[in-house]
Design an enzyme around this catalytic site. Structure first.
Site, PDB file in Angstrom:
ATOM      1  N   GLU A 122       4.949  51.351   1.724  1.00  0.00           N
ATOM      2  CA  GLU A 122       6.025  51.443   0.741  1.00  0.00           C
ATOM      3  C   GLU A 122       6.236  50.040   0.221  1.00  0.00           C
ATOM      4  O   GLU A 122       6.557  49.132   0.991  1.00  0.00           O
ATOM      5  CB  GLU A 122       7.303  51.885   1.443  1.00  0.00           C
ATOM      6  CG  GLU A 122       7.737  53.295   1.113  1.00  0.00           C
ATOM      7  CD  GLU A 122       8.991  53.648   1.886  1.00  0.00           C
ATOM      8  OE1 GLU A 122       8.987  54.683   2.539  1.00  0.00           O
ATOM      9  OE2 GLU A 122       9.956  52.864   1.843  1.00  0.00           O
ATOM     10  N   ASP A 175      20.938  49.650  -0.157  1.00  0.00           N
ATOM     11  CA  ASP A 175      20.304  48.798   0.843  1.00  0.00           C
ATOM     12  C   ASP A 175      21.290  47.925   1.586  1.00  0.00           C
ATOM     13  O   ASP A 175      22.275  47.451   1.028  1.00  0.00           O
ATOM     14  CB  ASP A 175      19.247  47.907   0.172  1.00  0.00           C
ATOM     15  CG  ASP A 175      17.985  48.682  -0.141  1.00  0.00           C
ATOM     16  OD1 ASP A 175      17.378  49.210   0.815  1.00  0.00           O
ATOM     17  OD2 ASP A 175      17.617  48.792  -1.324  1.00  0.00           O
ATOM     18  N   TYR A 222      11.244  62.082   2.048  1.00  0.00           N
ATOM     19  CA  TYR A 222      11.794  60.992   2.842  1.00  0.00           C
ATOM     20  C   TYR A 222      13.174  61.429   3.296  1.00  0.00           C
ATOM     21  O   TYR A 222      14.084  61.552   2.484  1.00  0.00           O
ATOM     22  CB  TYR A 222      11.863  59.733   1.966  1.00  0.00           C
ATOM     23  CG  TYR A 222      12.233  58.447   2.662  1.00  0.00           C
ATOM     24  CD1 TYR A 222      13.128  58.401   3.718  1.00  0.00           C
ATOM     25  CD2 TYR A 222      11.675  57.249   2.237  1.00  0.00           C
ATOM     26  CE1 TYR A 222      13.456  57.204   4.342  1.00  0.00           C
ATOM     27  CE2 TYR A 222      12.000  56.039   2.840  1.00  0.00           C
ATOM     28  CZ  TYR A 222      12.895  56.038   3.892  1.00  0.00           C
ATOM     29  OH  TYR A 222      13.229  54.843   4.486  1.00  0.00           O
TER      30      TYR A 222
END
Lengths: 263, 403
Positions: free
Chosen positions: A49, A60, A175
């Site tokens: 990734e 994040d 994911y």
């Protein structure tokens, strides 16, 4: 047909959990990232990734935020990310590369042009954090037209009613974000993850990768028992930032071994 | 009699104002956004909800705010008659509380037990902390570390009101970074948390919901103008950071085609420098914080930092409805520099006995031009959206005065 399908088919026939390794493009510079990508593939990462840096990475945690700042300070751009993929392909033909980022750099580049350039560079798929199914028509058709997988994120908050919509146009793998929170925060309870993986697998018919908060080989092994693939990002990024390429690759190697030997 | 026109029928079911708006959020938040939309759609037509909103608007906020003829500024500028909508007289000193009241009442009905908010100048943080205190909900406010420093009085106010302040050090420590951090918190605690966004931006339904709560400004002003002078203004003017006070003023006038709507962005040190916060005049469409809108950004789609002397205006984006009204030409968007805002800050204080916040001081700079443009028969309505108490320290510093 991307490199993702044969990769996951091989893992399945070996009954092995896969290992997905994340690295931020341009952190701290392009040459280091290339070394990391090559090293990660050699150490057993089944999928790479590659983070596309963005000024405002809303999903994040601090580790990836700092990596993005370092990457942007080194002058990394989306064009530079694609150039990295191209250089990686000169030595590694088979390891799938999935680009992971936020909508605005892709939008600024132009969805169509991005998809076509990414495919030409040798990328296999894209994860875009802030383009949910409700907003994906343009981006998805651009990726489809260029044979790239659109890898979707499913979360603990994605209920049964919503799940089919989330996975409907996903390809390659799904994911699963193991916990509510930002990257690097800490993963959810293994039992909950096992149930969620089964749910997502049933709804999508695709392999399920589990990430967010997987930091140690022990945890990678636990996740590898219940998920098709284990994703590690922040731990590798942090090791690279504090100890350098060799140590980061060493850690990645132990994580890969742990995932691969989980079952 | 006015007819509904396309301008006032936005957004569509997907939260789009033309091509702008939408819901660009991480999957973890998507179910929350949809639940919020459902709750808002229900309660906005619920008579009990509306009655409670109206009651607290009257008794707690102090509405309706007066409409005031700014006689001496009218004289000074030598043109159109200038009227202020006095939203700086609201409890907590700005228009922000209108929206906070609406959202906290909604949070209560949705059974949420924790309030979070981002803040730039601190006005939205103070307003959120105020309403949260009144309804007994714990409140945490995310504020850029740079802003914490330049808005100390508001930080202290929030503490007094029982709110917990998170000084955000990521990025350059200003409003957009505070919003990122609030979104990260919301992603982490999605079930119990209600995120009170302070402007007409963010994912659908926020732009429409915040506008609706703020529209009380324009509804009152429209009625008050008719009552006082028997006609509508020729122009309605407001400053714009994210654009909530402007949207609240503009929306009830969208169908009145004779009323020009003029938004004033922060030109900072000038539009020809990188140091401004004028998304419409100096940016281009992009995707940030849940919506597609005009943004300050570089060629690669990286968001650039806005600059303004006013902490309430230095956001690199703008509400999607403004982006829409700009593109279709229903509203005009101008700008004013730091220097102009400073000049108007002093002029308004001296001529009207009203110390304006630096934000509406920007609007006043363009009211000056417009007054001349429209001439003595013209009528201008400006939203005095905040008072300047919070700015006295930064203005003193800018003027080289030591306090």
């Amino acid at each position: 047909m991307t490199r993702l399908a044969p990769t996951f088919a091989a893992l399945k026939s070996d009954n092995r959990a896969g290992f997905v390794a994340y690295v931020m493009a341009g952190d701290p510079d392009a040459d280091t990232t290339l070394k990391m990508m090559q090293g990660l593939a050699d150490k057993g990462a089944d999928v790479l990734e590659l983070g596309v840096p963005f000024t405002d990475p809303m999903a994040d945690g601090p580790t990836i935020q700092r990596a993005a700042i370092r990457a942007l300070e080194s002058g990394m751009t989306l064009k530079g990310v694609l150039a990295l993929v191209k250089r990686f392909r000169e030595t590694h033909k088979d390891t799938p590369v999935v680009l992971m980022g936020y909508a605005n750099p892709f939008f600024a580049y132009g969805f169509e042009k991005f998809a076509s350039d990414a495919a030409a560079a040798g990328a296999d798929g894209v994860i875009c954090v802030d383009i949910p199914p409700e907003e994906d028509t343009e981006f998805r058709s651009a990726l489809d037209a260029n044979g790239l997988s659109f890898v979707r994120l499913a979360a603990p908050t994605t209920d049964d009613k919503r799940l089919p919509q989330v996975v409907a146009h996903t390809s390659g793998f799904v994911y699963y974000v193991s916990t509510t929170g930002v990257t690097g925060a800490g993963s959810g309870a293994t039992g909950d993850i096992e149930a969620a993986v089964a749910r997502v697998r049933a709804a999508s018919g695709l392999p399920v990768a589990v990430g967010f908060g997987v930091k140690t080989p022990e945890r990678a092994q636990e996740i590898g028992k219940v998920a098709d693939t284990v994703v590690v990002g922040s731990a590798i990024v942090e090791e690279l930032a504090t100890k350098g390429v060799d140590q980061a690759l060493h850690l990645a190697g132990t994580l890969a071994d742990a995932a691969h030997s989980a079952r | 009699m006015t007819q509904p026109n396309a301008f006032s029928q936005q957004p569509d079911a997907e939260g789009r104002f033309g091509q702008f708006g939408g819901r660009y959020v991480a999957e973890t938040l998507m179910p929350n956004i949809l639940a919020l939309e459902e709750a808002y759609e229900h309660y906005k037509n619920d008579p009990d909800f509306i009655a409670e909103f109206d009651e607290f608007s009257r008794d707690f906020v102090g509405r309706p705010s007066p409409l005031y003829f700014a006689e001496r500024l009218t004289e000074e500028f030598g043109g159109a008659k200038i009227w202020f909508k006095r939203d700086e007289l609201n409890h907590t000193g700005a228009h922000k509380i209108n929206n906070c009241l609406g959202q906290v009442l909604l949070a209560k009905r949705m059974g949420k037990t924790r309030i979070i908010a981002e803040t730039g100048a601190g006005q939205h943080g103070v307003a959120t902390a105020t309403v949260a205190a009144r309804f007994g909900l714990p409140c945490e406010v995310f504020m850029g570390a740079t802003d914490v420093k330049r808005q100390k009085p508001n930080v202290f106010r929030m503490n007094l009101l029982g709110a917990k302040i998170h000084a955000v050090t990521s990025g350059r420590g200003t409003l957009k970074d505070a919003m990122n951090e609030a979104l990260r918190d919301w992603v982490t605690y999605p079930d119990e948390t209600f995120y009170v966004i302070g402007t007409v931006a963010g994912p659908h339904p926020y732009p429409a919901m915040v506008r609706d709560f703020q529209s009380v400004i324009g509804r009152e002003a429209r009625e008050q103008m008719l009552e006082r002078i028997g006609r509508l203004p020729d122009a309605a003017v407001a400053c714009i950071g994210g654009g909530s006070n402007a949207m609240g003023l503009f929306h009830p006038f969208l169908e009145d085609e004779g009323v020009r709507l003029i938004g004033v962005e922060a030109a900072g040190k000038g539009l020809d420098t990188p140091d401004h916060a004028a998304s419409l005049n100096g940016g281009r469409p992009g995707i940030l914080h849940g919506n597609k809108t005009y943004l300050l950004q570089d060629e690669d789609g990286q968001i650039t930092e806005g600059h303004s002397i006013s902490a309430g205006l230095d956001y690199p984006g703008i509400g999607p409805e403004h982006a829409f009204l700009h593109d279709v030409g229903r509203a005009e968007y101008r700008s004013a520099t730091d220097a102009e805002a400073l000049e108007m800050f002093q002029l308004c204080s001296q001529k009207e006995g009203i110390i304006p916040a630096l934000e509406p001081a920007h609007a006043l700079a363009r009211v000056r031009d417009l007054a001349k443009e429209l001439g003595k028969d013209g009528v201008i309505l400006m939203n005095m959206c905040g008072r300047g108490d919070k700015d006295v320290f930064s203005v003193a510093e800018a003027l080289g005065v030591e306090l």
